[in-house]
Design a protein around this motif. Structure first.
Motif, PDB file in Angstrom:
ATOM      1  N   ILE A  95     -39.200 -18.200  72.052  1.00  0.00           N
ATOM      2  CA  ILE A  95     -38.686 -17.991  70.695  1.00  0.00           C
ATOM      3  C   ILE A  95     -37.355 -18.730  70.684  1.00  0.00           C
ATOM      4  N   GLU A  96     -37.112 -19.535  69.642  1.00  0.00           N
ATOM      5  CA  GLU A  96     -35.851 -20.284  69.589  1.00  0.00           C
ATOM      6  C   GLU A  96     -34.925 -19.728  68.518  1.00  0.00           C
ATOM      7  N   ALA A  97     -33.626 -19.743  68.812  1.00  0.00           N
ATOM      8  CA  ALA A  97     -32.626 -19.327  67.829  1.00  0.00           C
ATOM      9  C   ALA A  97     -31.447 -20.291  67.921  1.00  0.00           C
ATOM     10  N   CYS A  98     -30.763 -20.522  66.778  1.00  0.00           N
ATOM     11  CA  CYS A  98     -29.703 -21.542  66.762  1.00  0.00           C
ATOM     12  C   CYS A  98     -28.296 -20.993  67.005  1.00  0.00           C
ATOM     13  N   ASP A  99     -28.136 -19.669  66.973  1.00  0.00           N
ATOM     14  CA  ASP A  99     -26.846 -19.062  67.324  1.00  0.00           C
ATOM     15  C   ASP A  99     -27.068 -17.559  67.526  1.00  0.00           C
ATOM     16  N   GLY A 100     -25.993 -16.859  67.861  1.00  0.00           N
ATOM     17  CA  GLY A 100     -26.123 -15.434  68.161  1.00  0.00           C
ATOM     18  C   GLY A 100     -26.676 -14.601  67.010  1.00  0.00           C
ATOM     19  N   LYS A 101     -26.230 -14.898  65.795  1.00  0.00           N
ATOM     20  CA  LYS A 101     -26.704 -14.139  64.628  1.00  0.00           C
ATOM     21  C   LYS A 101     -28.191 -14.333  64.432  1.00  0.00           C
ATOM     22  N   ASP A 102     -28.618 -15.605  64.498  1.00  0.00           N
ATOM     23  CA  ASP A 102     -30.028 -15.953  64.350  1.00  0.00           C
ATOM     24  C   ASP A 102     -30.837 -15.252  65.450  1.00  0.00           C
ATOM     25  N   ALA A 103     -30.295 -15.256  66.659  1.00  0.00           N
ATOM     26  CA  ALA A 103     -30.981 -14.637  67.800  1.00  0.00           C
ATOM     27  C   ALA A 103     -31.169 -13.139  67.577  1.00  0.00           C
ATOM     28  N   LEU A 104     -30.132 -12.458  67.081  1.00  0.00           N
ATOM     29  CA  LEU A 104     -30.256 -11.020  66.837  1.00  0.00           C
ATOM     30  C   LEU A 104     -31.329 -10.745  65.793  1.00  0.00           C
ATOM     31  N   SER A 105     -31.398 -11.588  64.765  1.00  0.00           N
ATOM     32  CA  SER A 105     -32.409 -11.355  63.727  1.00  0.00           C
ATOM     33  C   SER A 105     -33.807 -11.633  64.263  1.00  0.00           C
ATOM     34  N   ILE A 130     -21.504 -14.925  74.318  1.00  0.00           N
ATOM     35  CA  ILE A 130     -21.037 -13.688  74.964  1.00  0.00           C
ATOM     36  C   ILE A 130     -21.042 -12.527  73.972  1.00  0.00           C
ATOM     37  N   THR A 131     -20.604 -12.787  72.739  1.00  0.00           N
ATOM     38  CA  THR A 131     -20.655 -11.748  71.699  1.00  0.00           C
ATOM     39  C   THR A 131     -22.104 -11.346  71.445  1.00  0.00           C
ATOM     40  N   PHE A 132     -22.989 -12.343  71.398  1.00  0.00           N
ATOM     41  CA  PHE A 132     -24.411 -12.064  71.178  1.00  0.00           C
ATOM     42  C   PHE A 132     -24.972 -11.152  72.269  1.00  0.00           C
ATOM     43  N   VAL A 133     -24.663 -11.462  73.526  1.00  0.00           N
ATOM     44  CA  VAL A 133     -25.180 -10.653  74.638  1.00  0.00           C
ATOM     45  C   VAL A 133     -24.663  -9.214  74.525  1.00  0.00           C
ATOM     46  N   LYS A 134     -23.369  -9.066  74.212  1.00  0.00           N
ATOM     47  CA  LYS A 134     -22.805  -7.720  74.052  1.00  0.00           C
ATOM     48  C   LYS A 134     -23.516  -6.964  72.935  1.00  0.00           C
ATOM     49  N   GLU A 135     -23.753  -7.649  71.807  1.00  0.00           N
ATOM     50  CA  GLU A 135     -24.431  -7.015  70.672  1.00  0.00           C
ATOM     51  C   GLU A 135     -25.854  -6.627  71.042  1.00  0.00           C
ATOM     52  N   MET A 136     -26.559  -7.546  71.693  1.00  0.00           N
ATOM     53  CA  MET A 136     -27.943  -7.294  72.083  1.00  0.00           C
ATOM     54  C   MET A 136     -28.038  -6.088  73.020  1.00  0.00           C
ATOM     55  N   LYS A 137     -27.103  -5.998  73.965  1.00  0.00           N
ATOM     56  CA  LYS A 137     -27.136  -4.919  74.960  1.00  0.00           C
ATOM     57  C   LYS A 137     -26.827  -3.551  74.346  1.00  0.00           C
ATOM     58  N   LYS A 138     -26.255  -3.534  73.133  1.00  0.00           N
ATOM     59  CA  LYS A 138     -25.988  -2.253  72.462  1.00  0.00           C
ATOM     60  C   LYS A 138     -27.286  -1.617  71.990  1.00  0.00           C
ATOM     61  N   ASN A 139     -28.316  -2.447  71.818  1.00  0.00           N
ATOM     62  CA  ASN A 139     -29.609  -1.955  71.361  1.00  0.00           C
ATOM     63  C   ASN A 139     -30.404  -1.464  72.576  1.00  0.00           C
ATOM     64  N   ALA A 176     -20.325  -9.039  80.243  1.00  0.00           N
ATOM     65  CA  ALA A 176     -21.138  -8.826  79.039  1.00  0.00           C
ATOM     66  C   ALA A 176     -22.579  -8.500  79.422  1.00  0.00           C
ATOM     67  N   GLY A 177     -22.990  -8.907  80.618  1.00  0.00           N
ATOM     68  CA  GLY A 177     -24.342  -8.592  81.062  1.00  0.00           C
ATOM     69  C   GLY A 177     -25.178  -9.779  81.498  1.00  0.00           C
ATOM     70  N   ALA A 178     -24.548 -10.954  81.655  1.00  0.00           N
ATOM     71  CA  ALA A 178     -25.311 -12.121  82.105  1.00  0.00           C
ATOM     72  C   ALA A 178     -25.636 -12.001  83.589  1.00  0.00           C
ATOM     73  N   LYS A 179     -26.885 -12.312  83.940  1.00  0.00           N
ATOM     74  CA  LYS A 179     -27.340 -12.216  85.331  1.00  0.00           C
ATOM     75  C   LYS A 179     -27.131 -13.527  86.075  1.00  0.00           C
ATOM     76  N   ALA A 180     -27.186 -14.645  85.349  1.00  0.00           N
ATOM     77  CA  ALA A 180     -27.059 -15.947  86.001  1.00  0.00           C
ATOM     78  C   ALA A 180     -26.330 -16.901  85.081  1.00  0.00           C
ATOM     79  N   TRP A 181     -25.816 -17.965  85.682  1.00  0.00           N
ATOM     80  CA  TRP A 181     -24.997 -18.910  84.952  1.00  0.00           C
ATOM     81  C   TRP A 181     -25.456 -20.293  85.364  1.00  0.00           C
ATOM     82  N   VAL A 182     -26.030 -21.062  84.444  1.00  0.00           N
ATOM     83  CA  VAL A 182     -26.466 -22.419  84.765  1.00  0.00           C
ATOM     84  C   VAL A 182     -25.588 -23.382  83.976  1.00  0.00           C
ATOM     85  N   VAL A 183     -24.928 -24.291  84.668  1.00  0.00           N
ATOM     86  CA  VAL A 183     -23.997 -25.190  84.002  1.00  0.00           C
ATOM     87  C   VAL A 183     -24.686 -26.482  83.567  1.00  0.00           C
TER      88      VAL A 183
END
Length: 121
Positions: free
Chosen positions: A30-40, A62-71, A97-104
């Protein structure tokens, strides 16, 4: 049933690269273009993993991950941050915020797929 991965990035070419690699490995995307789109797009969807960029308009990763984890439904969904940000400070914020991995970025698709399969095992 395949595993579903939500890919969040404001760059459509980046989403394409990530999606192609994931679909090639048998994942649903599933693709989303930003955190807001992703939450929806999450609303009620079963998602096994999230791959998110950090710097995005409207709502950063990071804000998106925090918001998602509240659910409660998404509290335990693992997150991989995919970003140009390599600083330890940003990584720490991401982990908190809850990230398990970081890929640069720039990254090799194989490198990302290895992180994905490690987390989904």
């Amino acid at each position: 049933m395949g595993k579903t991965i939500l890919v969040v990035d404001d760059s459509s070419s980046m989403r394409q690269v990530v999606s192609m690699a994931l679909k090639g490995s048998g994942y649903d995307v599933i693709e989303a273009c930003d955190g807001k789109d992703a939450l929806s797009k999450l609303a009620g969807q079963r998602v096994h993993l999230v791959i998110s960029d950090v710097n995005m308009p409207n709502m950063d990763g990071i804000t998106f991950v925090k918001e998602m984890k509240k659910n409660p439904a998404y509290k335990f969904v693992p997150v991989i941050m995919l970003t140009t940000e390599g600083s330890d400070e940003k990584k720490k914020t991401g982990q908190e915020a809850g990230a398990k991995a970081w890929v640069v970025k720039p990254f090799q698709p194989q490198q990302m797929l290895a992180a994905v399969s490690r987390i989904l095992l």
